[in-house]
Every structure is written in structure tokens, then in C-alpha cells.
Design a protein around this motif. Sequence first.
Motif, PDB file in Angstrom:
ATOM      1  N   PRO A 161       5.876  41.881  39.844  1.00  0.00           N
ATOM      2  CA  PRO A 161       5.142  41.814  38.564  1.00  0.00           C
ATOM      3  C   PRO A 161       5.232  43.080  37.709  1.00  0.00           C
ATOM      4  CG  PRO A 161       3.605  42.175  40.362  1.00  0.00           C
ATOM      5  CD  PRO A 161       4.950  42.006  41.003  1.00  0.00           C
ATOM      6  N   ALA A 162       5.810  44.151  38.232  1.00  0.00           N
ATOM      7  CA  ALA A 162       5.924  45.380  37.441  1.00  0.00           C
ATOM      8  C   ALA A 162       7.243  46.058  37.781  1.00  0.00           C
ATOM      9  CB  ALA A 162       4.748  46.311  37.727  1.00  0.00           C
ATOM     10  N   PHE A 163       7.924  46.557  36.764  1.00  0.00           N
ATOM     11  CA  PHE A 163       9.284  47.082  36.912  1.00  0.00           C
ATOM     12  C   PHE A 163       9.375  48.371  36.088  1.00  0.00           C
ATOM     13  CE2 PHE A 163      13.923  45.205  37.052  1.00  0.00           C
ATOM     14  CZ  PHE A 163      14.459  46.468  37.276  1.00  0.00           C
ATOM     15  N   VAL A 171       7.092  46.753  41.740  1.00  0.00           N
ATOM     16  CA  VAL A 171       6.267  47.931  42.041  1.00  0.00           C
ATOM     17  C   VAL A 171       4.861  47.499  42.452  1.00  0.00           C
ATOM     18  CG1 VAL A 171       5.147  49.967  41.026  1.00  0.00           C
ATOM     19  CG2 VAL A 171       7.533  49.421  40.446  1.00  0.00           C
ATOM     20  N   VAL A 172       4.385  48.033  43.561  1.00  0.00           N
ATOM     21  CA  VAL A 172       3.000  47.757  43.962  1.00  0.00           C
ATOM     22  C   VAL A 172       2.160  49.024  44.104  1.00  0.00           C
ATOM     23  CG1 VAL A 172       3.409  45.532  45.056  1.00  0.00           C
ATOM     24  CG2 VAL A 172       3.669  47.619  46.410  1.00  0.00           C
ATOM     25  N   VAL A 192     -11.799  52.406  43.405  1.00  0.00           N
ATOM     26  CA  VAL A 192     -12.202  52.233  44.806  1.00  0.00           C
ATOM     27  C   VAL A 192     -11.944  53.587  45.456  1.00  0.00           C
ATOM     28  CG1 VAL A 192     -11.637  49.764  44.962  1.00  0.00           C
ATOM     29  CG2 VAL A 192      -9.933  51.459  45.619  1.00  0.00           C
ATOM     30  N   GLU A 193     -12.381  53.773  46.670  1.00  0.00           N
ATOM     31  CA  GLU A 193     -12.263  55.068  47.324  1.00  0.00           C
ATOM     32  C   GLU A 193     -10.816  55.575  47.323  1.00  0.00           C
ATOM     33  OE1 GLU A 193     -14.884  56.875  48.429  1.00  0.00           O
ATOM     34  OE2 GLU A 193     -13.390  58.446  48.780  1.00  0.00           O
ATOM     35  N   GLY A 194     -10.565  56.625  46.540  1.00  0.00           N
ATOM     36  CA  GLY A 194      -9.266  57.295  46.553  1.00  0.00           C
ATOM     37  C   GLY A 194      -8.140  56.571  45.835  1.00  0.00           C
ATOM     38  N   GLU A 195      -8.441  55.413  45.226  1.00  0.00           N
ATOM     39  CA  GLU A 195      -7.373  54.652  44.575  1.00  0.00           C
ATOM     40  C   GLU A 195      -7.790  54.170  43.192  1.00  0.00           C
ATOM     41  OE1 GLU A 195      -5.142  52.681  48.459  1.00  0.00           O
ATOM     42  OE2 GLU A 195      -6.369  51.385  47.186  1.00  0.00           O
ATOM     43  N   ALA A 196      -6.792  54.024  42.331  1.00  0.00           N
ATOM     44  CA  ALA A 196      -7.009  53.426  41.014  1.00  0.00           C
ATOM     45  C   ALA A 196      -6.205  52.130  40.987  1.00  0.00           C
ATOM     46  CB  ALA A 196      -6.549  54.375  39.918  1.00  0.00           C
ATOM     47  N   ARG A 197      -6.911  51.006  40.958  1.00  0.00           N
ATOM     48  CA  ARG A 197      -6.253  49.692  41.003  1.00  0.00           C
ATOM     49  C   ARG A 197      -6.260  49.049  39.633  1.00  0.00           C
ATOM     50  NH1 ARG A 197      -8.868  47.397  46.661  1.00  0.00           N
ATOM     51  NH2 ARG A 197      -7.932  48.995  48.009  1.00  0.00           N
ATOM     52  N   PHE A 198      -5.137  48.469  39.282  1.00  0.00           N
ATOM     53  CA  PHE A 198      -4.967  47.888  37.949  1.00  0.00           C
ATOM     54  C   PHE A 198      -4.535  46.426  38.042  1.00  0.00           C
ATOM     55  CE2 PHE A 198      -4.508  52.405  37.421  1.00  0.00           C
ATOM     56  CZ  PHE A 198      -5.040  52.685  36.174  1.00  0.00           C
ATOM     57  N   ASP A 199      -5.229  45.581  37.266  1.00  0.00           N
ATOM     58  CA  ASP A 199      -4.764  44.203  37.122  1.00  0.00           C
ATOM     59  C   ASP A 199      -3.926  44.117  35.833  1.00  0.00           C
ATOM     60  OD1 ASP A 199      -6.569  44.114  35.013  1.00  0.00           O
ATOM     61  OD2 ASP A 199      -8.017  42.822  36.046  1.00  0.00           O
ATOM     62  N   LEU A 200      -3.400  42.950  35.550  1.00  0.00           N
ATOM     63  CA  LEU A 200      -2.510  42.789  34.390  1.00  0.00           C
ATOM     64  C   LEU A 200      -3.209  43.164  33.088  1.00  0.00           C
ATOM     65  CD1 LEU A 200       0.316  41.850  33.438  1.00  0.00           C
ATOM     66  CD2 LEU A 200      -0.632  39.547  33.180  1.00  0.00           C
ATOM     67  N   GLU A 201      -4.466  42.719  32.949  1.00  0.00           N
ATOM     68  CA  GLU A 201      -5.202  42.982  31.718  1.00  0.00           C
ATOM     69  C   GLU A 201      -5.392  44.487  31.489  1.00  0.00           C
ATOM     70  OE1 GLU A 201      -8.786  40.578  31.508  1.00  0.00           O
ATOM     71  OE2 GLU A 201      -9.412  41.728  29.744  1.00  0.00           O
ATOM     72  N   MET A 202      -5.723  45.207  32.563  1.00  0.00           N
ATOM     73  CA  MET A 202      -5.902  46.666  32.445  1.00  0.00           C
ATOM     74  C   MET A 202      -4.581  47.338  32.072  1.00  0.00           C
ATOM     75  SD  MET A 202      -8.220  47.136  35.836  1.00  0.00           S
ATOM     76  CE  MET A 202      -8.417  48.924  35.813  1.00  0.00           C
ATOM     77  N   LEU A 203      -3.505  46.894  32.708  1.00  0.00           N
ATOM     78  CA  LEU A 203      -2.187  47.488  32.410  1.00  0.00           C
ATOM     79  C   LEU A 203      -1.822  47.261  30.952  1.00  0.00           C
ATOM     80  CD1 LEU A 203      -0.102  46.456  35.570  1.00  0.00           C
ATOM     81  CD2 LEU A 203      -0.984  48.733  35.014  1.00  0.00           C
ATOM     82  N   PRO A 233     -10.860  46.060  38.333  1.00  0.00           N
ATOM     83  CA  PRO A 233      -9.971  44.949  37.985  1.00  0.00           C
ATOM     84  C   PRO A 233     -10.702  43.624  38.163  1.00  0.00           C
ATOM     85  CG  PRO A 233      -9.336  45.944  40.094  1.00  0.00           C
ATOM     86  CD  PRO A 233     -10.408  46.811  39.509  1.00  0.00           C
ATOM     87  N   GLN A 234     -10.490  42.699  37.225  1.00  0.00           N
ATOM     88  CA  GLN A 234     -11.127  41.379  37.325  1.00  0.00           C
ATOM     89  C   GLN A 234     -10.151  40.353  37.893  1.00  0.00           C
ATOM     90  OE1 GLN A 234     -14.484  41.126  36.569  1.00  0.00           O
ATOM     91  NE2 GLN A 234     -14.227  43.344  36.375  1.00  0.00           N
ATOM     92  N   GLY A 235      -8.862  40.581  37.657  1.00  0.00           N
ATOM     93  CA  GLY A 235      -7.839  39.672  38.160  1.00  0.00           C
ATOM     94  C   GLY A 235      -7.142  40.270  39.369  1.00  0.00           C
ATOM     95  N   PRO A 236      -6.073  39.616  39.838  1.00  0.00           N
ATOM     96  CA  PRO A 236      -5.310  40.137  40.971  1.00  0.00           C
ATOM     97  C   PRO A 236      -4.789  41.549  40.672  1.00  0.00           C
ATOM     98  CG  PRO A 236      -4.560  37.918  40.396  1.00  0.00           C
ATOM     99  CD  PRO A 236      -5.537  38.345  39.333  1.00  0.00           C
ATOM    100  N   VAL A 237      -4.875  42.436  41.667  1.00  0.00           N
ATOM    101  CA  VAL A 237      -4.399  43.809  41.504  1.00  0.00           C
ATOM    102  C   VAL A 237      -2.867  43.804  41.573  1.00  0.00           C
ATOM    103  CG1 VAL A 237      -4.358  46.106  42.555  1.00  0.00           C
ATOM    104  CG2 VAL A 237      -6.503  44.808  42.440  1.00  0.00           C
ATOM    105  N   LEU A 238      -2.228  44.335  40.536  1.00  0.00           N
ATOM    106  CA  LEU A 238      -0.762  44.409  40.536  1.00  0.00           C
ATOM    107  C   LEU A 238      -0.281  45.744  41.079  1.00  0.00           C
ATOM    108  CD1 LEU A 238       0.425  42.751  37.202  1.00  0.00           C
ATOM    109  CD2 LEU A 238      -0.436  41.713  39.295  1.00  0.00           C
ATOM    110  N   VAL A 239      -0.917  46.818  40.610  1.00  0.00           N
ATOM    111  CA  VAL A 239      -0.435  48.159  40.938  1.00  0.00           C
ATOM    112  C   VAL A 239      -1.605  49.057  41.330  1.00  0.00           C
ATOM    113  CG1 VAL A 239       0.754  50.199  40.034  1.00  0.00           C
ATOM    114  CG2 VAL A 239       1.499  47.917  39.336  1.00  0.00           C
ATOM    115  N   THR A 240      -1.405  49.829  42.387  1.00  0.00           N
ATOM    116  CA  THR A 240      -2.407  50.772  42.872  1.00  0.00           C
ATOM    117  C   THR A 240      -1.865  52.193  42.783  1.00  0.00           C
ATOM    118  OG1 THR A 240      -3.356  49.147  44.383  1.00  0.00           O
ATOM    119  CG2 THR A 240      -3.757  51.458  44.905  1.00  0.00           C
ATOM    120  N   LEU A 241      -2.637  53.080  42.161  1.00  0.00           N
ATOM    121  CA  LEU A 241      -2.278  54.491  42.131  1.00  0.00           C
ATOM    122  C   LEU A 241      -3.112  55.237  43.160  1.00  0.00           C
ATOM    123  CD1 LEU A 241      -1.144  53.501  39.361  1.00  0.00           C
ATOM    124  CD2 LEU A 241      -1.532  55.806  38.532  1.00  0.00           C
ATOM    125  N   ALA A 242      -2.492  56.207  43.811  1.00  0.00           N
ATOM    126  CA  ALA A 242      -3.197  56.982  44.830  1.00  0.00           C
ATOM    127  C   ALA A 242      -2.646  58.396  44.847  1.00  0.00           C
ATOM    128  CB  ALA A 242      -3.030  56.314  46.201  1.00  0.00           C
TER     129      ALA A 242
END
Length: 167
Positions: free
Chosen positions: A135-137, A161-162, A44-55, A27-36
Motif C-alpha cells: 500500500p505504500a511505495f 513499505v510497512v 502508541v508506545e514508541g511508535e507512530a502509526r499511520f492509516d491511509l487518511e492520516m498519510l 489511526p481510525q482505519g487499518p495501519v499502513l505504515v509504522t514509524l519507530a
Amino acid sequence: MIRVLVVALALVLGLSSAPQAEPLAQPQGPVLVTLAGAIGRTNVEGEARFDLEMLEALPGRSTTAATPWYEGARTFSGPLLSALLEAAGAEGRTLRVTALNDYAAEIPMADVQAHPVILATRIDGKPLSIRDKGPAFVIYPFDLDPQLYNEMIFGRSVWQVVRIEVF
Ligand SMILES: Nc1nc2c(c(=O)[nH]1)N[C@H]1C(S)=C(S)[C@@H](COP(=O)(O)O)O[C@H]1N2
Ligand SMILES: [Mo]
């Protein structure tokens, strides 16, 4: 024999070009949602982090419908939950979706397979602010299936949702 080789080659090529094999971008911007949890792709270790652009780069849809949370019919748009899960290589039966306020609900994977549920990032085209339940619903397609308009589904309609845990 040649046919077997061709099939084997096609399988190998098919597998290597599957999304699972590509690394998940950072992610290049603030992380909105993390999948684990039960996910096969991480950034990152054990997680998939998404910023707005990725989403918003994921396949998505818009739902225009009345909901219990806003006045009148509003248009929600964002990635399909199924696309987000696929991007993270998620394999499981259940999602535990956690909000900023620590509210959590479990969503059966069957819901995501049966309905184009979205993780809305926008309302009427504008990013959902935290004040607006962003930021996510999680928004079910009330437009496609009015029977979804019930208390059980409202309970699964997590706002702010975070985190999404797959198991
Ligand atoms: N972030 C967050 N999302 C949530 C909740 C919550 O407390 N926090 N409550 C859930 C439940 S149990 C229901 S029934 C509906 C309630 O929406 P309402 O409070 O607007 O009636 O939102 C769901 N989404
Ligand atoms: Mo509820």
C-alpha cells in the motif's frame, strides 16, 4: 528589557504551537505504515502509526514518470517523506525502510532533504494495492531529476513499505 520579554514570549508561543507539541492522532482505519526509533511524536508506545487518511492528509506531491516497475509513465501521489517524518518528530541521519516481504533498505536523511521523495499511496489516482506494490511505495522524483534513475536509487525504492525506523 521589554524587547527581551517580547522575544521570550514569542519563542514560548512559537514552540508551543510547533507540530511537535500536538499529539499525533490515533489511526481510525487499518495501519499502513509504522514509524519507530528516533521519533518525538507517537500514538502508541514508541511508535507512530499511520492509516491511509492520516498519510493523505500530509503535504504531498505527484510524480509522473517512467519507472522500472510499471509499464510506461505513471502518476504516483502521496505524502512527502519529509512531511511524514516531521509528523512523527523524526530526528536522525538514516531511515531503515522495511517491506512486507522483509526486504529493507537504508535511505540517508540527506536524500529526503535534497529531493521531494514521496511515500506513494496512489497510482494514477487509485490506491496502490498490495498486488500493485502497495500500500505504500517510496518514489523518488524521477520527473524532476532524471539522474536519480539509477541502481542505487532503485535499491532505495522500497515497495510494500510497512515500517520506517529512524536512527
Ligand atoms: N519491497 C521490496 N522493494 C524493493 C526490493 C524488494 O526486494 N522488495 N528490491 C529493491 C532493489 S535492490 C531494486 S534494484 C529494485 C528492483 O526492482 P525490480 O525487481 O523491479 O528490478 O527494487 C527495490 N525495492
Ligand atoms: Mo538492487
